[in-house]
Design a protein around this motif. Sequence first.
Motif, mmCIF file in Angstrom:
data_model
loop_
_atom_site.group_PDB
_atom_site.id
_atom_site.type_symbol
_atom_site.label_atom_id
_atom_site.label_comp_id
_atom_site.label_asym_id
_atom_site.label_seq_id
_atom_site.Cartn_x
_atom_site.Cartn_y
_atom_site.Cartn_z
ATOM 1 N N PHE A 217 0.841 -1.188 0.000
ATOM 2 C CA PHE A 217 0.000 0.000 0.000
ATOM 3 C C PHE A 217 0.876 1.237 0.000
ATOM 4 O O PHE A 217 1.932 1.255 0.641
ATOM 5 C CB PHE A 217 -0.915 0.019 1.231
ATOM 6 C CG PHE A 217 -1.838 -1.164 1.301
ATOM 7 C CD1 PHE A 217 -3.116 -1.112 0.753
ATOM 8 C CD2 PHE A 217 -1.419 -2.346 1.915
ATOM 9 C CE1 PHE A 217 -3.957 -2.224 0.806
ATOM 10 C CE2 PHE A 217 -2.253 -3.461 1.967
ATOM 11 C CZ PHE A 217 -3.527 -3.398 1.419
ATOM 12 N N GLN A 218 0.403 2.284 -0.709
ATOM 13 C CA GLN A 218 1.114 3.545 -0.735
ATOM 14 C C GLN A 218 0.283 4.553 0.040
ATOM 15 O O GLN A 218 -0.878 4.779 -0.293
ATOM 16 C CB GLN A 218 1.231 3.985 -2.193
ATOM 17 C CG GLN A 218 2.545 4.619 -2.533
ATOM 18 C CD GLN A 218 2.580 5.020 -3.984
ATOM 19 O OE1 GLN A 218 2.134 6.093 -4.336
ATOM 20 N NE2 GLN A 218 3.086 4.125 -4.823
ATOM 21 N N ILE A 219 0.876 5.127 1.051
ATOM 22 C CA ILE A 219 0.173 6.148 1.830
ATOM 23 C C ILE A 219 0.804 7.500 1.498
ATOM 24 O O ILE A 219 2.023 7.652 1.603
ATOM 25 C CB ILE A 219 0.302 5.870 3.350
ATOM 26 C CG1 ILE A 219 -0.263 4.489 3.678
ATOM 27 C CG2 ILE A 219 -0.398 6.959 4.162
ATOM 28 C CD1 ILE A 219 -0.005 4.052 5.123
ATOM 29 N N SER A 220 -0.035 8.448 1.083
ATOM 30 C CA SER A 220 0.520 9.750 0.678
ATOM 31 C C SER A 220 -0.400 10.888 1.098
ATOM 32 O O SER A 220 -1.560 10.671 1.446
ATOM 33 C CB SER A 220 0.705 9.780 -0.841
ATOM 34 O OG SER A 220 -0.554 9.686 -1.481
ATOM 35 N N ASN A 221 0.136 12.132 1.046
ATOM 36 C CA ASN A 221 -0.699 13.291 1.378
ATOM 37 C C ASN A 221 -1.608 13.631 0.210
ATOM 38 O O ASN A 221 -1.281 13.397 -0.951
ATOM 39 C CB ASN A 221 0.184 14.500 1.708
ATOM 40 C CG ASN A 221 1.056 14.929 0.526
ATOM 41 O OD1 ASN A 221 1.771 14.100 -0.038
ATOM 42 N ND2 ASN A 221 0.990 16.197 0.157
ATOM 43 N N GLN A 222 -2.795 14.158 0.538
ATOM 44 C CA GLN A 222 -3.709 14.657 -0.488
ATOM 45 C C GLN A 222 -3.534 16.163 -0.608
ATOM 46 O O GLN A 222 -3.567 16.726 -1.689
ATOM 47 C CB GLN A 222 -5.169 14.406 -0.078
ATOM 48 C CG GLN A 222 -5.478 12.961 0.202
ATOM 49 C CD GLN A 222 -6.507 12.436 -0.787
ATOM 50 O OE1 GLN A 222 -6.374 12.646 -1.993
ATOM 51 N NE2 GLN A 222 -7.504 11.746 -0.272
ATOM 52 N N LYS A 223 -3.366 16.812 0.537
ATOM 53 C CA LYS A 223 -3.277 18.274 0.576
ATOM 54 C C LYS A 223 -1.835 18.711 0.341
ATOM 55 O O LYS A 223 -0.898 18.118 0.869
ATOM 56 C CB LYS A 223 -3.712 18.784 1.956
ATOM 57 C CG LYS A 223 -5.199 19.096 2.055
ATOM 58 C CD LYS A 223 -5.596 19.450 3.480
ATOM 59 C CE LYS A 223 -4.874 20.695 3.986
ATOM 60 N NZ LYS A 223 -5.290 21.012 5.384
ATOM 61 N N THR A 224 -1.679 19.746 -0.469
ATOM 62 C CA THR A 224 -0.337 20.254 -0.742
ATOM 63 C C THR A 224 -0.202 21.704 -0.297
ATOM 64 O O THR A 224 0.861 22.297 -0.410
ATOM 65 C CB THR A 224 -0.046 20.193 -2.255
ATOM 66 O OG1 THR A 224 -1.092 20.894 -2.951
ATOM 67 C CG2 THR A 224 0.018 18.752 -2.748
ATOM 68 N N VAL A 225 -1.298 22.231 0.210
ATOM 69 C CA VAL A 225 -1.329 23.670 0.509
ATOM 70 C C VAL A 225 -1.789 23.880 1.951
ATOM 71 O O VAL A 225 -2.457 23.014 2.523
ATOM 72 C CB VAL A 225 -2.260 24.393 -0.517
ATOM 73 C CG1 VAL A 225 -3.732 24.130 -0.210
ATOM 74 C CG2 VAL A 225 -1.971 25.877 -0.596
ATOM 75 N N GLY A 226 -1.391 25.010 2.549
ATOM 76 C CA GLY A 226 -1.864 25.330 3.894
ATOM 77 C C GLY A 226 -1.023 24.720 5.002
ATOM 78 O O GLY A 226 -1.302 24.904 6.187
ATOM 79 N N GLN A 227 -0.027 23.951 4.629
ATOM 80 C CA GLN A 227 0.884 23.355 5.613
ATOM 81 C C GLN A 227 2.290 23.443 5.048
ATOM 82 O O GLN A 227 2.469 23.477 3.828
ATOM 83 C CB GLN A 227 0.556 21.863 5.807
ATOM 84 C CG GLN A 227 -0.660 21.567 6.657
ATOM 85 C CD GLN A 227 -0.854 20.060 6.782
ATOM 86 O OE1 GLN A 227 -1.022 19.381 5.764
ATOM 87 N NE2 GLN A 227 -0.833 19.549 8.003
ATOM 88 N N THR A 228 3.260 23.441 5.908
ATOM 89 C CA THR A 228 4.637 23.403 5.418
ATOM 90 C C THR A 228 4.966 21.974 5.000
ATOM 91 O O THR A 228 4.274 21.020 5.386
ATOM 92 C CB THR A 228 5.663 23.823 6.491
ATOM 93 O OG1 THR A 228 5.676 22.810 7.507
ATOM 94 C CG2 THR A 228 5.294 25.163 7.105
ATOM 95 N N GLU A 229 6.047 21.846 4.238
ATOM 96 C CA GLU A 229 6.484 20.528 3.808
ATOM 97 C C GLU A 229 6.695 19.607 5.009
ATOM 98 O O GLU A 229 6.273 18.447 5.003
ATOM 99 C CB GLU A 229 7.789 20.621 3.002
ATOM 100 C CG GLU A 229 7.627 21.133 1.588
ATOM 101 C CD GLU A 229 7.608 22.662 1.500
ATOM 102 O OE1 GLU A 229 7.493 23.349 2.551
ATOM 103 O OE2 GLU A 229 7.691 23.177 0.367
ATOM 104 N N TRP A 230 7.337 20.141 6.043
ATOM 105 C CA TRP A 230 7.633 19.284 7.192
ATOM 106 C C TRP A 230 6.390 18.897 7.976
ATOM 107 O O TRP A 230 6.327 17.821 8.553
ATOM 108 C CB TRP A 230 8.696 19.906 8.108
ATOM 109 C CG TRP A 230 10.067 19.507 7.629
ATOM 110 C CD1 TRP A 230 11.007 20.309 7.084
ATOM 111 C CD2 TRP A 230 10.594 18.170 7.620
ATOM 112 N NE1 TRP A 230 12.110 19.578 6.722
ATOM 113 C CE2 TRP A 230 11.883 18.256 7.039
ATOM 114 C CE3 TRP A 230 10.138 16.923 8.013
ATOM 115 C CZ2 TRP A 230 12.715 17.147 6.858
ATOM 116 C CZ3 TRP A 230 10.945 15.818 7.846
ATOM 117 C CH2 TRP A 230 12.224 15.927 7.258
ATOM 118 N N GLU A 231 5.402 19.793 7.971
ATOM 119 C CA GLU A 231 4.135 19.435 8.636
ATOM 120 C C GLU A 231 3.457 18.279 7.897
ATOM 121 O O GLU A 231 2.969 17.324 8.510
ATOM 122 C CB GLU A 231 3.198 20.651 8.698
ATOM 123 C CG GLU A 231 3.602 21.652 9.780
ATOM 124 C CD GLU A 231 2.864 22.992 9.673
ATOM 125 O OE1 GLU A 231 2.953 23.773 10.625
ATOM 126 O OE2 GLU A 231 2.207 23.245 8.631
#
Lengths: 348, 348
Positions: A217-231
């Motif tokens: 399984f691949q788990i990834s972020n959906q949101k790319t905005v509103g948070q820093t990369e590290w968050e």
Amino acid sequence: MKLASDVVGKWLSATGPEADVVVSTRVRLARNLSDVPFTHRARPSDHERTVEGVRWALSDAGYMTQGQFLDNEQLSEPHGQYLVERHLASPDFVASKAKRGLYVSKDETVSLMVNEEDHLRFQVMASGLDFPEAFTAAAALDEKLETQLQYAFSTEFGFLTACPTNLGTGMRASVLVHLPALVITREIEKVLRGAMHIGLAVRGLYGEGTETKGNFFQISNQKTVGQTEWEIIETIADISRQVIQYERKAREYLMNKLRVEVEDKVFRSFGLLRTARVLSSDEAINLIANLRLGVALGLVNEINLAEVTRLLILVRPANLQVMLGETLTAAERDERRATFVRETLVHP
Amino acid sequence: MKLASDVVGKWLSATGPEADVVVSTRVRLARNLSDVPFTHRARPSDHERTVEGVRWALSDAGYMTQGQFLDNEQLSEPHGQYLVERHLASPDFVASKAKRGLYVSKDETVSLMVNEEDHLRFQVMASGLDFPEAFTAAAALDEKLETQLQYAFSTEFGFLTACPTNLGTGMRASVLVHLPALVITREIEKVLRGAMHIGLAVRGLYGEGTETKGNFFQISNQKTVGQTEWEIIETIADISRQVIQYERKAREYLMNKLRVEVEDKVFRSFGLLRTARVLSSDEAINLIANLRLGVALGLVNEINLAEVTRLLILVRPANLQVMLGETLTAAERDERRATFVRETLVHP
């Protein structure tokens, strides 16, 4: 283009943290040039200009000595499919007719597509759960490219991208996890629902729209905005650590309570891999995945985690053909795949 | 009663003619005593008298030194099921509550049931296609018994039997054939229809009403009257020779045209038998049958035809338990069966 045959990317070396559960970590950044229309609106001359600009920037940053830059011809079949199977390029990218370019580092940890959906899409993959490694390397490449390229950037939105789902950080961070025990104990849905609940996406072995073959399984972020990369990365890393704990607990449960059943599954798979004369890609992947569980549980010692993980890539149709140096029909592939796997596993 | 553990009947030795296709030949005769009502109408005292009379006749004929005579207690579980699995007694016979007796020769080629549907039902089994051997031995026993016992016989109908389907010769002659190639090439129905067309019956591994597990088929006569014993036998032997030819042609076809597919089937089965940790009786029989095909085709040399055929009996639930000397649940049996098969096949 010289294709690696039976050598696979360093990110498959199973040397990283938590490698018993996490195959690899990936950080991908999408960037566009401010003075060129987005890829799908650009003219052929724009495409060429982008390829040349990026190639020059990579060269200037010293990357060319550590890898190679492939042009359109080198991306055609069977190379294109070979690169997709190795997670170095996207299917859309290799299928495109536009002028493109692909940089791949020798160890296959870094790759950069020019004129995919965005002008630049580059990724760093690392073995195991290792965002520090993957993100640091991706950010370093990003910085070096920025000294030569003018990125499309808005102080309000961040990095501008062809699709708004990538806007802001332009980052997609993911982990590829192997969760066979959670599948056997039927807890997988509950666990993955937890990840989805906090806004993460769960996909199969080959990303969006692909099946979850072999319990990868691949788990990834959906949101790319509103948070820093590290968050964003911390969110994925946190959930990954939880998933790892759940999977390990499930593996413990299997070893304590369902030992015979899990041994049956593992050793039958090992037996079939060592005896089959015809082996489809899907069956091979499922059997190899079961064998990988056996290796991770210490039930199988004849082969190590890196060797079994490596097979997952090498049995793929295009990789198999490149490795054997022949163009084969589907039926021929199934036979040659069985022979390759058998010879690899009978006396590993 | 001392049960043979890992030794099986001589009729399973694969030493007879055409043993690559024909497992065994069987001739069974049904006889009744003229001065005792048929079994289902007889009183308990009649049953006892019949058992004692037959026991004495066997003893007088010298059979007791070559075998043993089992009474009711010795026919109870698990012995009853053990005998059924070895084709030495019928399920109805071991399930019956009446006073019974069973003679079994040491090599398990001869068995005689007292108070089954008929007063006497005795059979001789031989390895391969061998009616001369089986019929001669059955006729010899018949003659010797007749010197001591008064058979119910009509000059018009021949031997009288409890069910009219056995009237006349009282003989059921059969061959147990292994026809995996005809099943794979889908010619099996056509071939078996030929046998049925001339009045023969085709059944599974354990006779009437049983499934055709592992591609084993029993071909036997339906008619017992209006023909001599040798005419009946010649009909079955003729059709058997034809079936053997068809099966061998189909095996040749497999080796010439579907070599990879048949190797795949054989070696996968061998692989599973050597690695499974849980093995049901049905799965074991199917896998052993595939392995038997591989041995017959010369693809597998690590084991011979007798050894693989012997496994067909030993993996049966009751035989497994007798061999291991333990009473086991179904789940325990599946584990111990896998262990037994694995240990037998890993270093045969």
